[in-house]
Design a protein around this motif. Structure first.
Motif, PDB file in Angstrom:
ATOM      1  N   THR A   7       0.573  -1.192  -0.188  1.00 12.77           N
ATOM      2  CA  THR A   7       0.086  -0.070  -0.018  1.00 12.77           C
ATOM      3  C   THR A   7       0.738   1.265  -0.176  1.00 12.77           C
ATOM      4  O   THR A   7       0.650   2.123  -0.748  1.00 12.77           O
ATOM      5  CB  THR A   7      -0.955  -0.027   1.193  1.00 12.77           C
ATOM      6  OG1 THR A   7      -1.517  -1.262   1.131  1.00 12.77           O
ATOM      7  CG2 THR A   7      -1.833   1.208   1.126  1.00 12.77           C
ATOM      8  N   THR A   8       1.880   1.113   0.807  1.00 12.50           N
ATOM      9  CA  THR A   8       2.858   2.391   0.782  1.00 12.50           C
ATOM     10  C   THR A   8       3.448   2.689  -0.405  1.00 12.50           C
ATOM     11  O   THR A   8       3.519   3.754  -0.888  1.00 12.50           O
ATOM     12  CB  THR A   8       3.697   2.271   1.988  1.00 12.50           C
ATOM     13  OG1 THR A   8       2.998   1.912   3.289  1.00 12.50           O
ATOM     14  CG2 THR A   8       4.846   3.491   2.090  1.00 12.50           C
ATOM     15  N   TRP A   9       4.060   1.527  -0.966  1.00 18.96           N
ATOM     16  CA  TRP A   9       4.550   1.583  -2.306  1.00 18.96           C
ATOM     17  C   TRP A   9       3.527   2.065  -3.308  1.00 18.96           C
ATOM     18  O   TRP A   9       4.071   2.817  -4.173  1.00 18.96           O
ATOM     19  CB  TRP A   9       5.266   0.296  -2.785  1.00 18.96           C
ATOM     20  CG  TRP A   9       6.122   0.331  -3.991  1.00 18.96           C
ATOM     21  CD1 TRP A   9       7.494   0.654  -3.952  1.00 18.96           C
ATOM     22  CD2 TRP A   9       5.777   0.276  -5.285  1.00 18.96           C
ATOM     23  NE1 TRP A   9       7.971   0.658  -5.309  1.00 18.96           N
ATOM     24  CE2 TRP A   9       6.557   0.329  -6.244  1.00 18.96           C
ATOM     25  CE3 TRP A   9       4.547  -0.173  -5.819  1.00 18.96           C
ATOM     26  CZ2 TRP A   9       6.832   0.071  -7.410  1.00 18.96           C
ATOM     27  CZ3 TRP A   9       4.435  -0.336  -7.078  1.00 18.96           C
ATOM     28  CH2 TRP A   9       5.662   0.173  -7.997  1.00 18.96           C
ATOM     29  N   SER A  10       2.423   1.686  -3.398  1.00 12.15           N
ATOM     30  CA  SER A  10       1.735   2.146  -4.419  1.00 12.15           C
ATOM     31  C   SER A  10       1.180   3.626  -4.151  1.00 12.15           C
ATOM     32  O   SER A  10       1.143   4.245  -5.366  1.00 12.15           O
ATOM     33  CB  SER A  10       0.112   1.130  -4.240  1.00 12.15           C
ATOM     34  OG  SER A  10       0.367  -0.117  -4.709  1.00 12.15           O
ATOM     35  N   VAL A  17       2.158   2.518 -10.763  1.00  6.53           N
ATOM     36  CA  VAL A  17       0.941   1.673 -10.669  1.00  6.53           C
ATOM     37  C   VAL A  17       0.149   1.795 -11.811  1.00  6.53           C
ATOM     38  O   VAL A  17      -0.320   0.799 -12.376  1.00  6.53           O
ATOM     39  CB  VAL A  17       0.231   2.005  -9.163  1.00  6.53           C
ATOM     40  CG1 VAL A  17      -0.958   1.185  -9.111  1.00  6.53           C
ATOM     41  CG2 VAL A  17       1.347   1.568  -8.070  1.00  6.53           C
ATOM     42  N   MET A  18      -0.166   2.941 -12.037  1.00  4.64           N
ATOM     43  CA  MET A  18      -1.118   3.225 -13.245  1.00  4.64           C
ATOM     44  C   MET A  18      -0.532   2.647 -14.448  1.00  4.64           C
ATOM     45  O   MET A  18      -1.309   2.004 -15.230  1.00  4.64           O
ATOM     46  CB  MET A  18      -1.307   4.744 -13.353  1.00  4.64           C
ATOM     47  CG  MET A  18      -2.101   5.317 -12.361  1.00  4.64           C
ATOM     48  SD  MET A  18      -3.605   4.611 -12.171  1.00  4.64           S
ATOM     49  CE  MET A  18      -4.619   5.148 -13.455  1.00  4.64           C
ATOM     50  N   ALA A  19       0.910   2.985 -14.736  1.00  5.28           N
ATOM     51  CA  ALA A  19       1.527   2.304 -16.133  1.00  5.28           C
ATOM     52  C   ALA A  19       1.078   0.580 -15.903  1.00  5.28           C
ATOM     53  O   ALA A  19       1.037  -0.106 -16.907  1.00  5.28           O
ATOM     54  CB  ALA A  19       2.744   2.702 -15.878  1.00  5.28           C
ATOM     55  N   LEU A  20       1.518  -0.057 -14.694  1.00  2.00           N
ATOM     56  CA  LEU A  20       1.356  -1.347 -14.784  1.00  2.00           C
ATOM     57  C   LEU A  20       0.013  -1.899 -14.776  1.00  2.00           C
ATOM     58  O   LEU A  20      -0.484  -2.935 -15.619  1.00  2.00           O
ATOM     59  CB  LEU A  20       1.852  -1.924 -13.316  1.00  2.00           C
ATOM     60  CG  LEU A  20       3.400  -1.848 -13.115  1.00  2.00           C
ATOM     61  CD1 LEU A  20       3.626  -2.173 -11.731  1.00  2.00           C
ATOM     62  CD2 LEU A  20       4.191  -2.786 -13.881  1.00  2.00           C
ATOM     63  N   ILE A  21      -1.114  -1.068 -14.366  1.00  6.72           N
ATOM     64  CA  ILE A  21      -2.555  -1.471 -14.622  1.00  6.72           C
ATOM     65  C   ILE A  21      -2.870  -1.394 -16.017  1.00  6.72           C
ATOM     66  O   ILE A  21      -3.564  -2.066 -16.890  1.00  6.72           O
ATOM     67  CB  ILE A  21      -3.284  -0.621 -13.593  1.00  6.72           C
ATOM     68  CG1 ILE A  21      -3.231  -0.927 -12.141  1.00  6.72           C
ATOM     69  CG2 ILE A  21      -4.768  -0.712 -14.052  1.00  6.72           C
ATOM     70  CD1 ILE A  21      -3.833   0.008 -11.301  1.00  6.72           C
ATOM     71  N   LEU A  22      -2.339  -0.460 -16.589  1.00  5.33           N
ATOM     72  CA  LEU A  22      -2.585  -0.198 -18.054  1.00  5.33           C
ATOM     73  C   LEU A  22      -1.932  -1.269 -18.916  1.00  5.33           C
ATOM     74  O   LEU A  22      -2.804  -1.684 -19.966  1.00  5.33           O
ATOM     75  CB  LEU A  22      -1.964   1.319 -18.484  1.00  5.33           C
ATOM     76  CG  LEU A  22      -2.253   1.516 -20.080  1.00  5.33           C
ATOM     77  CD1 LEU A  22      -3.588   1.599 -20.339  1.00  5.33           C
ATOM     78  CD2 LEU A  22      -1.486   3.046 -20.283  1.00  5.33           C
ATOM     79  N   LEU A  23      -0.783  -1.468 -18.530  1.00  5.72           N
ATOM     80  CA  LEU A  23      -0.029  -2.581 -19.452  1.00  5.72           C
ATOM     81  C   LEU A  23      -0.852  -3.878 -19.137  1.00  5.72           C
ATOM     82  O   LEU A  23      -1.150  -4.696 -20.137  1.00  5.72           O
ATOM     83  CB  LEU A  23       1.170  -2.791 -18.927  1.00  5.72           C
ATOM     84  CG  LEU A  23       2.284  -1.872 -19.488  1.00  5.72           C
ATOM     85  CD1 LEU A  23       3.806  -2.061 -18.792  1.00  5.72           C
ATOM     86  CD2 LEU A  23       2.589  -1.936 -21.035  1.00  5.72           C
ATOM     87  N   SER A  25      -4.050  -4.251 -18.413  1.00  2.00           N
ATOM     88  CA  SER A  25      -5.274  -4.208 -19.092  1.00  2.00           C
ATOM     89  C   SER A  25      -5.262  -4.371 -20.784  1.00  2.00           C
ATOM     90  O   SER A  25      -6.039  -4.999 -21.343  1.00  2.00           O
ATOM     91  CB  SER A  25      -5.934  -2.743 -18.979  1.00  2.00           C
ATOM     92  OG  SER A  25      -6.441  -2.543 -17.553  1.00  2.00           O
ATOM     93  N   LEU A  26      -4.366  -3.836 -21.271  1.00  2.00           N
ATOM     94  CA  LEU A  26      -3.898  -4.074 -22.672  1.00  2.00           C
ATOM     95  C   LEU A  26      -3.532  -5.476 -23.065  1.00  2.00           C
ATOM     96  O   LEU A  26      -4.087  -5.925 -24.055  1.00  2.00           O
ATOM     97  CB  LEU A  26      -2.597  -2.994 -23.377  1.00  2.00           C
ATOM     98  CG  LEU A  26      -2.975  -1.559 -23.185  1.00  2.00           C
ATOM     99  CD1 LEU A  26      -1.743  -0.661 -23.633  1.00  2.00           C
ATOM    100  CD2 LEU A  26      -4.106  -1.346 -24.108  1.00  2.00           C
ATOM    101  N   GLY A  27      -2.591  -6.062 -22.102  1.00  2.00           N
ATOM    102  CA  GLY A  27      -2.578  -7.576 -22.484  1.00  2.00           C
ATOM    103  C   GLY A  27      -3.802  -8.465 -22.449  1.00  2.00           C
ATOM    104  O   GLY A  27      -3.838  -9.252 -23.190  1.00  2.00           O
ATOM    105  N   LEU A  28      -4.625  -8.180 -21.376  1.00  6.93           N
ATOM    106  CA  LEU A  28      -5.876  -8.963 -21.503  1.00  6.93           C
ATOM    107  C   LEU A  28      -6.692  -8.546 -22.812  1.00  6.93           C
ATOM    108  O   LEU A  28      -7.574  -9.284 -22.936  1.00  6.93           O
ATOM    109  CB  LEU A  28      -6.512  -8.534 -20.044  1.00  6.93           C
ATOM    110  CG  LEU A  28      -5.988  -8.992 -18.645  1.00  6.93           C
ATOM    111  CD1 LEU A  28      -6.777  -8.592 -17.441  1.00  6.93           C
ATOM    112  CD2 LEU A  28      -5.819 -10.585 -18.757  1.00  6.93           C
ATOM    113  N   ALA A  29      -6.731  -7.062 -22.866  1.00 11.09           N
ATOM    114  CA  ALA A  29      -7.661  -6.917 -23.974  1.00 11.09           C
ATOM    115  C   ALA A  29      -7.234  -7.507 -25.384  1.00 11.09           C
ATOM    116  O   ALA A  29      -8.013  -7.854 -26.047  1.00 11.09           O
ATOM    117  CB  ALA A  29      -7.757  -5.414 -24.044  1.00 11.09           C
ATOM    118  N   ALA A  30      -5.837  -7.587 -25.495  1.00 11.22           N
ATOM    119  CA  ALA A  30      -5.393  -8.006 -26.716  1.00 11.22           C
ATOM    120  C   ALA A  30      -5.716  -9.666 -26.850  1.00 11.22           C
ATOM    121  O   ALA A  30      -6.178 -10.308 -28.026  1.00 11.22           O
ATOM    122  CB  ALA A  30      -3.791  -8.331 -26.770  1.00 11.22           C
TER     123      ALA A  30
END
Length: 186
Positions: A7-10, A17-23, A25-30
């Motif tokens: 939590t502290t790191w996030s 964190v947002m970049a990881l979530i975006l990556l 999401s894109l991987g799952l969307a593909a």
């Protein structure tokens, strides 16, 4: 302890964190392109199941595998008015023009099903119920009565209360069913 550190790191690294979530999401969307939804109950049963074997036997015996059933109901003026039956006739003719429809003897509608009856002289007359436009409400009611008198058609092609008629539409390929449905309802 581990939850607290994550939590502290996030909180300290929101862009990462947002970049990881975006990556992620894109991987799952593909991967969604490879997903195929199959709602055909036939594919949910293994070939050796008794119900599947029976289904295959019925399809083989009657020669119909895939069929759409369209129920038509008309509130204003009633279905068995001249106007209502002429609409049924027109809808059927439009459906018969669609690609992917098996227009053979398995297609059943008031336009295509034979009405076998005796005329006033006792001669057998065989012709579809709606070969020509219906000219009067009286003729429409006569067609309704003839349908109810026919045990093979009553409650199959016409509802018991006369409020609906069915059109049985065999299709050549079940993969076309959704497109045909859209074209018919369009």
């Amino acid at each position: 302890e581990m939850k607290h550190r994550m939590t502290t790191w996030s909180v300290d690294h929101p862009k990462t964190v947002m970049a990881l979530i975006l990556l992620l999401s894109l991987g799952l969307a593909a991967g969604l392109r490879n997903i195929r939804i199959d709602t055909d109950p036939e594919h949910m049963l293994s070939e050796d199941r008794p119900v599947r074997r029976e289904l295959n036997r019925i399809e083989e015996r009657f020669g119909v595998k895939d069929i759409l059933v369209l129920g038509l109901e008309r509130k204003k003026g009633g279905l068995f008015s001249a106007e209502g039956l002429n609409e049924v006739r027109e809808i059927t003719n439009q459906i018969l023009e669609l690609p992917g429809i098996d227009t053979g003897e398995k297609f059943q509608s008031l336009n295509t099903i034979d009405n076998v009856r005796l005329d006033e002289e006792g001669t057998m007359v065989v012709r579809a119920f709606l070969t020509h436009p219906v000219e009067s409400d009286e003729k429409g009611r006569a067609i309704r009565d003839q349908l109810h008198e026919n045990r093979l058609l009553d409650e199959k092609l016409i509802a018991s209360d006369g409020s609906m008629v069915a059109i049985y539409i065999p299709i050549n390929d079940k993969d076309d069913a959704a497109g045909l449905y859209d074209a018919i309802m369009g």
